[in-house]
Design a protein around this motif. Structure first.
Motif, PDB file in Angstrom:
ATOM      1  N   GLY A   1       1.158  -1.018  -0.003  1.00 33.75           N
ATOM      2  CA  GLY A   1       0.229  -0.125  -0.154  1.00 33.75           C
ATOM      3  C   GLY A   1       0.953   1.007   0.040  1.00 33.75           C
ATOM      4  N   GLU A   2       0.478   2.270   0.394  1.00 34.31           N
ATOM      5  CA  GLU A   2       0.999   3.163   0.198  1.00 34.31           C
ATOM      6  C   GLU A   2       1.168   4.191   1.881  1.00 34.31           C
ATOM      7  N   ALA A   3       0.748   5.637   1.336  1.00 41.75           N
ATOM      8  CA  ALA A   3       1.577   6.510   2.747  1.00 41.75           C
ATOM      9  C   ALA A   3       0.136   6.564   3.425  1.00 41.75           C
ATOM     10  N   GLY A   4      -0.986   6.295   3.430  1.00 43.69           N
ATOM     11  CA  GLY A   4      -2.306   6.245   3.817  1.00 43.69           C
ATOM     12  C   GLY A   4      -2.397   5.802   4.689  1.00 43.69           C
ATOM     13  N   LEU A   5      -1.946   4.035   4.101  1.00 39.37           N
ATOM     14  CA  LEU A   5      -2.145   3.051   4.761  1.00 39.37           C
ATOM     15  C   LEU A   5      -0.752   3.109   5.792  1.00 39.37           C
ATOM     16  N   THR A   6       0.571   3.180   5.742  1.00 39.36           N
ATOM     17  CA  THR A   6       1.480   2.616   6.276  1.00 39.36           C
ATOM     18  C   THR A   6       1.336   3.830   7.110  1.00 39.36           C
ATOM     19  N   THR A   7       0.724   5.587   7.120  1.00 36.92           N
ATOM     20  CA  THR A   7       1.506   6.049   8.172  1.00 36.92           C
ATOM     21  C   THR A   7      -0.179   6.408   9.109  1.00 36.92           C
ATOM     22  N   ALA A   8      -0.496   5.206   8.427  1.00 38.82           N
ATOM     23  CA  ALA A   8      -2.325   4.484   9.643  1.00 38.82           C
ATOM     24  C   ALA A   8      -2.339   3.430  11.017  1.00 38.82           C
ATOM     25  N   LEU A   9      -1.204   2.581  10.516  1.00 39.06           N
ATOM     26  CA  LEU A   9      -0.542   1.589  10.813  1.00 39.06           C
ATOM     27  C   LEU A   9       0.532   2.374  11.719  1.00 39.06           C
ATOM     28  N   HIS A  10       0.683   3.223  11.421  1.00 37.04           N
ATOM     29  CA  HIS A  10       2.575   3.363  12.230  1.00 37.04           C
ATOM     30  C   HIS A  10       1.456   4.406  13.100  1.00 37.04           C
ATOM     31  N   ASP A  11       0.395   5.260  12.915  1.00 42.13           N
ATOM     32  CA  ASP A  11       0.040   5.593  14.379  1.00 42.13           C
ATOM     33  C   ASP A  11      -0.696   4.948  15.304  1.00 42.13           C
ATOM     34  N   ALA A  12      -0.928   3.049  15.066  1.00 43.84           N
ATOM     35  CA  ALA A  12      -1.657   2.352  15.761  1.00 43.84           C
ATOM     36  C   ALA A  12      -0.431   1.740  16.431  1.00 43.84           C
ATOM     37  N   GLY A  13       0.533   2.096  16.570  1.00 40.49           N
ATOM     38  CA  GLY A  13       1.597   1.496  17.293  1.00 40.49           C
ATOM     39  C   GLY A  13       1.850   0.358  16.190  1.00 40.49           C
ATOM     40  N   TYR A  14       1.582  -0.327  15.301  1.00 39.50           N
ATOM     41  CA  TYR A  14       1.804  -1.386  14.343  1.00 39.50           C
ATOM     42  C   TYR A  14       3.185  -1.048  14.232  1.00 39.50           C
ATOM     43  N   THR A  15       3.740  -2.587  13.309  1.00 41.09           N
ATOM     44  CA  THR A  15       5.581  -2.524  13.263  1.00 41.09           C
ATOM     45  C   THR A  15       5.138  -3.173  12.115  1.00 41.09           C
ATOM     46  N   LEU A  16       6.103  -2.531  10.664  1.00 40.86           N
ATOM     47  CA  LEU A  16       5.641  -2.583   9.071  1.00 40.86           C
ATOM     48  C   LEU A  16       6.905  -3.479   9.159  1.00 40.86           C
ATOM     49  N   THR A  17       6.746  -4.647   8.971  1.00 38.67           N
ATOM     50  CA  THR A  17       7.835  -6.000   8.431  1.00 38.67           C
ATOM     51  C   THR A  17       7.492  -7.357   7.712  1.00 38.67           C
ATOM     52  N   GLU A  18       8.585  -7.801   6.910  1.00 38.49           N
ATOM     53  CA  GLU A  18       8.820  -8.421   5.897  1.00 38.49           C
ATOM     54  C   GLU A  18       8.574  -9.854   6.764  1.00 38.49           C
ATOM     55  N   ARG A  19       9.426  -9.931   8.212  1.00 39.14           N
ATOM     56  CA  ARG A  19       9.566 -11.087   9.334  1.00 39.14           C
ATOM     57  C   ARG A  19       8.441 -11.658   9.558  1.00 39.14           C
ATOM     58  N   ASP A  20       7.610 -12.590   9.400  1.00 36.98           N
ATOM     59  CA  ASP A  20       6.805 -13.201  10.445  1.00 36.98           C
ATOM     60  C   ASP A  20       5.981 -12.165  10.930  1.00 36.98           C
ATOM     61  N   PRO A  21       5.119 -11.191   9.771  1.00 27.56           N
ATOM     62  CA  PRO A  21       3.784 -10.796  10.811  1.00 27.56           C
ATOM     63  C   PRO A  21       2.959 -11.061  11.278  1.00 27.56           C
ATOM     64  N   ASP A  22       2.052  -9.882  12.132  1.00 29.48           N
ATOM     65  CA  ASP A  22       1.044 -10.717  12.580  1.00 29.48           C
ATOM     66  C   ASP A  22      -0.073 -11.375  11.110  1.00 29.48           C
ATOM     67  N   TYR A  23       0.059  -9.996  10.638  1.00 26.18           N
ATOM     68  CA  TYR A  23      -0.657 -10.173   9.447  1.00 26.18           C
ATOM     69  C   TYR A  23      -0.347  -9.186   8.115  1.00 26.18           C
ATOM     70  N   VAL A  24      -0.754  -9.909   6.941  1.00 22.08           N
ATOM     71  CA  VAL A  24      -0.671  -8.871   5.991  1.00 22.08           C
ATOM     72  C   VAL A  24      -1.457  -8.522   5.432  1.00 22.08           C
ATOM     73  N   VAL A  25      -1.713  -6.941   5.338  1.00 17.72           N
ATOM     74  CA  VAL A  25      -2.712  -5.802   5.078  1.00 17.72           C
ATOM     75  C   VAL A  25      -2.530  -5.528   3.296  1.00 17.72           C
ATOM     76  N   LEU A  26      -2.992  -6.186   2.630  1.00 18.11           N
ATOM     77  CA  LEU A  26      -2.988  -5.058   1.413  1.00 18.11           C
ATOM     78  C   LEU A  26      -4.327  -3.987   1.175  1.00 18.11           C
ATOM     79  N   GLY A  27      -3.135  -2.771   0.624  1.00 18.43           N
ATOM     80  CA  GLY A  27      -4.642  -1.762  -0.081  1.00 18.43           C
ATOM     81  C   GLY A  27      -4.117  -1.504  -1.114  1.00 18.43           C
ATOM     82  N   GLU A  28      -4.537   0.200  -1.830  1.00 21.65           N
ATOM     83  CA  GLU A  28      -4.360   0.397  -2.479  1.00 21.65           C
ATOM     84  C   GLU A  28      -3.400   1.039  -2.651  1.00 21.65           C
ATOM     85  N   THR A  29      -2.383   1.011  -3.977  1.00 20.81           N
ATOM     86  CA  THR A  29      -1.248   1.678  -4.719  1.00 20.81           C
ATOM     87  C   THR A  29      -1.453   1.845  -5.806  1.00 20.81           C
TER      88      THR A  29
END
Length: 259
Positions: free
Chosen positions: A95-123
Protein backbone atom coordinates in the motif's frame (compact mmCIF):
# COMPACT_ATOMS: atom_id res chain seq x y z
CA UNK A 1 -36.50 16.37 6.93
CA UNK A 2 -36.45 12.57 7.38
CA UNK A 3 -38.50 10.03 9.26
CA UNK A 4 -36.15 10.37 12.21
CA UNK A 5 -34.10 13.24 13.51
CA UNK A 6 -30.65 13.29 11.93
CA UNK A 7 -27.93 14.85 14.05
CA UNK A 8 -24.78 13.36 12.45
CA UNK A 9 -23.82 12.71 8.85
CA UNK A 10 -21.55 10.24 7.08
CA UNK A 11 -20.98 10.70 3.37
CA UNK A 12 -18.99 9.14 0.58
CA UNK A 13 -16.55 11.45 -1.19
CA UNK A 14 -16.36 10.50 -4.89
CA UNK A 15 -19.75 10.81 -6.56
CA UNK A 16 -21.25 12.68 -3.59
CA UNK A 17 -19.00 15.71 -2.98
CA UNK A 18 -16.67 15.56 -5.98
CA UNK A 19 -16.55 14.03 -9.43
CA UNK A 20 -13.07 13.60 -10.91
CA UNK A 21 -11.54 16.45 -8.84
CA UNK A 22 -14.46 18.82 -9.52
CA UNK A 23 -16.86 19.77 -6.73
CA UNK A 24 -20.45 18.67 -7.32
CA UNK A 25 -22.73 21.75 -7.44
CA UNK A 26 -24.21 22.42 -4.01
CA UNK A 27 -21.59 20.39 -2.10
CA UNK A 28 -19.95 23.52 -0.69
CA UNK A 29 -23.33 24.83 0.51
CA UNK A 30 -24.19 21.46 2.08
CA UNK A 31 -20.91 21.38 4.03
CA UNK A 32 -21.33 25.03 5.06
CA UNK A 33 -24.82 24.28 6.39
CA UNK A 34 -23.52 21.32 8.40
CA UNK A 35 -20.87 23.57 9.95
CA UNK A 36 -23.47 26.27 10.65
CA UNK A 37 -25.57 23.70 12.52
CA UNK A 38 -22.42 22.32 14.24
CA UNK A 39 -23.52 18.87 13.07
CA UNK A 40 -20.82 16.18 13.39
CA UNK A 41 -19.90 14.71 10.01
CA UNK A 42 -17.31 12.48 8.37
CA UNK A 43 -16.36 12.09 4.72
CA UNK A 44 -15.70 8.40 4.01
CA UNK A 45 -13.61 6.82 1.30
CA UNK A 46 -12.53 3.27 0.50
CA UNK A 47 -9.36 4.70 -1.05
CA UNK A 48 -6.41 3.87 1.23
CA UNK A 49 -3.70 5.59 -0.83
CA UNK A 50 -3.99 9.04 0.73
CA UNK A 51 -3.77 10.35 4.29
CA UNK A 52 -6.58 12.60 5.58
CA UNK A 53 -4.19 15.55 5.12
CA UNK A 54 -3.71 14.64 1.44
CA UNK A 55 -7.46 14.29 0.91
CA UNK A 56 -8.25 17.56 2.71
CA UNK A 57 -5.80 19.30 0.35
CA UNK A 58 -7.41 17.66 -2.70
CA UNK A 59 -10.89 18.71 -1.56
CA UNK A 60 -9.63 22.23 -0.85
CA UNK A 61 -8.29 22.41 -4.42
CA UNK A 62 -11.82 21.53 -5.57
CA UNK A 63 -13.23 24.38 -3.48
CA UNK A 64 -14.49 22.27 -0.57
CA UNK A 65 -13.41 22.98 3.00
CA UNK A 66 -13.20 19.68 4.89
CA UNK A 67 -10.79 19.45 7.84
CA UNK A 68 -8.48 16.44 8.22
CA UNK A 69 -10.37 15.34 11.33
CA UNK A 70 -13.56 15.01 9.26
CA UNK A 71 -12.11 12.45 6.83
CA UNK A 72 -12.27 8.70 7.48
CA UNK A 73 -10.52 6.30 5.12
CA UNK A 74 -10.50 2.52 4.82
CA UNK A 75 -6.85 2.74 5.96
CA UNK A 76 -7.89 4.42 9.23
CA UNK A 77 -10.71 1.89 9.70
CA UNK A 78 -8.23 -0.95 9.07
CA UNK A 79 -5.66 0.38 11.54
CA UNK A 80 -8.40 0.94 14.14
CA UNK A 81 -9.63 -2.63 13.64
CA UNK A 82 -6.14 -4.16 13.91
CA UNK A 83 -5.34 -2.09 17.00
CA UNK A 84 -8.49 -3.47 18.68
CA UNK A 85 -7.72 -7.05 17.61
CA UNK A 86 -4.00 -7.30 18.24
CA UNK A 87 -2.51 -4.16 19.86
CA UNK A 88 1.09 -3.30 18.93
CA UNK A 89 1.16 -6.04 16.33
CA UNK A 90 3.16 -6.34 13.13
CA UNK A 91 2.19 -6.26 9.48
CA UNK A 92 3.58 -6.69 6.00
CA UNK A 93 1.90 -3.97 3.96
CA UNK A 94 1.21 -3.58 0.28
CA UNK A 95 0.00 0.00 0.00
CA UNK A 96 0.93 3.65 0.15
CA UNK A 97 1.34 6.43 2.71
CA UNK A 98 -2.33 6.53 3.72
CA UNK A 99 -2.11 2.94 4.96
CA UNK A 100 1.43 2.81 6.32
CA UNK A 101 0.96 6.09 8.23
CA UNK A 102 -2.32 4.89 9.77
CA UNK A 103 -0.73 1.61 10.91
CA UNK A 104 2.32 3.38 12.34
CA UNK A 105 0.05 5.77 14.24
CA UNK A 106 -1.82 2.76 15.67
CA UNK A 107 1.44 1.38 17.09
CA UNK A 108 2.06 -1.25 14.41
CA UNK A 109 5.51 -2.38 13.28
CA UNK A 110 5.94 -2.91 9.54
CA UNK A 111 8.04 -5.97 8.76
CA UNK A 112 8.72 -8.62 6.13
CA UNK A 113 9.63 -11.25 8.74
CA UNK A 114 6.89 -13.35 10.34
CA UNK A 115 4.22 -10.57 10.55
CA UNK A 116 0.92 -11.03 12.39
CA UNK A 117 -0.90 -9.75 9.30
CA UNK A 118 -0.50 -9.21 5.59
CA UNK A 119 -2.41 -5.98 4.89
CA UNK A 120 -3.33 -5.25 1.29
CA UNK A 121 -4.37 -1.75 0.27
CA UNK A 122 -4.56 0.41 -2.82
CA UNK A 123 -1.41 1.40 -4.66
CA UNK A 124 -0.65 2.86 -8.07
CA UNK A 125 2.22 0.39 -8.60
CA UNK A 126 1.57 -3.18 -7.50
CA UNK A 127 4.91 -5.00 -7.29
CA UNK A 128 4.99 -8.65 -8.39
CA UNK A 129 7.81 -9.30 -5.89
CA UNK A 130 5.79 -7.91 -2.97
CA UNK A 131 2.68 -9.82 -4.01
CA UNK A 132 4.77 -13.02 -4.18
CA UNK A 133 6.17 -12.31 -0.70
CA UNK A 134 2.64 -11.67 0.62
CA UNK A 135 1.57 -15.06 -0.75
CA UNK A 136 4.49 -16.81 1.00
CA UNK A 137 3.81 -15.04 4.30
CA UNK A 138 0.11 -15.99 4.20
CA UNK A 139 0.98 -19.61 3.38
CA UNK A 140 3.28 -19.53 6.42
CA UNK A 141 0.47 -18.37 8.72
CA UNK A 142 0.08 -14.58 8.47
CA UNK A 143 -3.55 -13.43 8.67
CA UNK A 144 -4.86 -11.75 5.49
CA UNK A 145 -6.55 -8.31 5.70
CA UNK A 146 -7.59 -6.07 2.81
CA UNK A 147 -8.68 -2.46 3.14
CA UNK A 148 -11.57 -2.75 0.67
CA UNK A 149 -13.05 -5.13 -1.92
CA UNK A 150 -13.31 -2.72 -4.89
CA UNK A 151 -12.13 -4.71 -7.95
CA UNK A 152 -11.33 -1.66 -10.08
CA UNK A 153 -10.63 2.04 -9.71
CA UNK A 154 -11.10 4.89 -12.18
CA UNK A 155 -8.39 6.52 -14.27
CA UNK A 156 -8.48 8.92 -17.23
CA UNK A 157 -7.69 5.97 -19.50
CA UNK A 158 -10.34 3.64 -18.06
CA UNK A 159 -10.57 1.17 -15.17
CA UNK A 160 -7.48 0.05 -13.25
CA UNK A 161 -7.19 -3.14 -11.18
CA UNK A 162 -7.69 -2.29 -7.52
CA UNK A 163 -7.47 -3.98 -4.12
CA UNK A 164 -10.21 -6.54 -4.74
CA UNK A 165 -8.58 -7.82 -7.93
CA UNK A 166 -5.15 -8.20 -6.33
CA UNK A 167 -6.75 -9.84 -3.28
CA UNK A 168 -8.39 -12.37 -5.64
CA UNK A 169 -4.98 -13.19 -7.11
CA UNK A 170 -3.51 -13.75 -3.63
CA UNK A 171 -6.54 -15.84 -2.59
CA UNK A 172 -6.21 -18.02 -5.70
CA UNK A 173 -2.55 -18.65 -4.85
CA UNK A 174 -3.06 -19.31 -1.12
CA UNK A 175 -6.64 -20.54 -0.72
CA UNK A 176 -7.05 -17.85 1.98
CA UNK A 177 -9.81 -15.22 1.72
CA UNK A 178 -9.02 -11.78 3.18
CA UNK A 179 -11.11 -9.98 5.76
CA UNK A 180 -12.24 -6.78 4.07
CA UNK A 181 -12.58 -3.81 6.44
CA UNK A 182 -13.89 -1.06 4.13
CA UNK A 183 -17.36 -0.63 2.64
CA UNK A 184 -19.61 -2.58 2.29
CA UNK A 185 -18.48 -4.01 5.64
CA UNK A 186 -20.65 -2.19 8.22
CA UNK A 187 -17.54 -2.23 10.43
CA UNK A 188 -16.38 0.80 8.41
CA UNK A 189 -19.59 2.61 9.39
CA UNK A 190 -19.36 1.64 13.04
CA UNK A 191 -15.72 2.74 13.29
CA UNK A 192 -16.73 6.07 11.70
CA UNK A 193 -19.60 6.49 14.18
CA UNK A 194 -17.19 5.83 17.04
CA UNK A 195 -14.74 8.38 15.63
CA UNK A 196 -17.33 11.19 15.97
CA UNK A 197 -19.17 9.71 18.98
CA UNK A 198 -22.39 9.43 16.97
CA UNK A 199 -25.32 7.02 17.28
CA UNK A 200 -26.72 5.00 14.39
CA UNK A 201 -30.31 5.98 15.23
CA UNK A 202 -29.58 9.67 14.57
CA UNK A 203 -27.04 9.37 11.73
CA UNK A 204 -27.52 9.39 7.95
CA UNK A 205 -25.23 7.87 5.33
CA UNK A 206 -25.13 9.63 1.94
CA UNK A 207 -23.73 7.63 -0.96
CA UNK A 208 -23.82 7.16 -4.70
CA UNK A 209 -23.44 3.38 -4.76
CA UNK A 210 -26.11 0.89 -3.75
CA UNK A 211 -23.62 -1.98 -3.44
CA UNK A 212 -21.25 -0.26 -0.99
CA UNK A 213 -22.54 2.98 0.57
CA UNK A 214 -26.22 2.14 0.90
CA UNK A 215 -25.92 -1.52 1.94
CA UNK A 216 -23.25 -0.79 4.57
CA UNK A 217 -25.30 2.12 5.95
CA UNK A 218 -28.39 -0.07 6.02
CA UNK A 219 -26.59 -2.90 7.83
CA UNK A 220 -25.19 -0.45 10.38
CA UNK A 221 -28.71 0.81 11.14
CA UNK A 222 -28.36 4.27 9.57
CA UNK A 223 -30.77 6.38 7.56
CA UNK A 224 -29.55 5.96 3.96
CA UNK A 225 -29.70 8.59 1.22
CA UNK A 226 -28.79 7.76 -2.38
CA UNK A 227 -27.62 10.66 -4.57
CA UNK A 228 -27.73 10.38 -8.35
CA UNK A 229 -24.46 12.23 -9.06
CA UNK A 230 -22.27 9.11 -9.12
CA UNK A 231 -22.62 5.43 -10.00
CA UNK A 232 -26.21 4.41 -9.24
CA UNK A 233 -29.33 5.52 -11.11
CA UNK A 234 -32.99 5.29 -10.10
CA UNK A 235 -33.32 2.34 -12.51
CA UNK A 236 -30.26 0.45 -11.24
CA UNK A 237 -31.28 1.06 -7.61
CA UNK A 238 -34.61 -0.69 -8.30
CA UNK A 239 -32.79 -3.92 -9.12
CA UNK A 240 -31.43 -4.35 -5.57
CA UNK A 241 -33.37 -6.31 -2.92
CA UNK A 242 -32.93 -3.41 -0.46
CA UNK A 243 -33.86 0.25 -0.78
CA UNK A 244 -32.34 3.50 0.49
CA UNK A 245 -34.44 5.52 2.92
CA UNK A 246 -34.65 8.17 0.22
CA UNK A 247 -33.26 9.12 -3.20
CA UNK A 248 -32.31 12.71 -4.08
CA UNK A 249 -30.73 14.21 -7.18
CA UNK A 250 -27.68 15.54 -5.31
CA UNK A 251 -26.42 16.96 -2.01
CA UNK A 252 -27.73 20.33 -3.26
CA UNK A 253 -31.21 19.03 -2.35
CA UNK A 254 -30.01 18.23 1.17
CA UNK A 255 -28.31 21.63 1.48
CA UNK A 256 -31.66 23.32 0.76
CA UNK A 257 -33.42 21.19 3.39
CA UNK A 258 -30.83 22.09 6.02
CA UNK A 259 -31.32 25.85 5.58
Amino acid sequence: MTRREIRSWLMDMDGVLVHEETAIPGADRFLANLRKREAPFLVLTNNSIYTPRDLAARLRASGLDVPEASIWTSALATSSFLESQRPNGSAFVIGEAGLTTALHDAGYTLTERDPDYVVLGETRTYSFERIALAIRLIVNGARFIATNPDPTGPSPDGPLPATGSVAALITRATGVEPYYVGKPNPLMMRSALNAIDAHSETTAMIGDRMDTDIVSGLEAGLETILVLTGISTVESAERYPYRPSRIVDSVADLAALLE
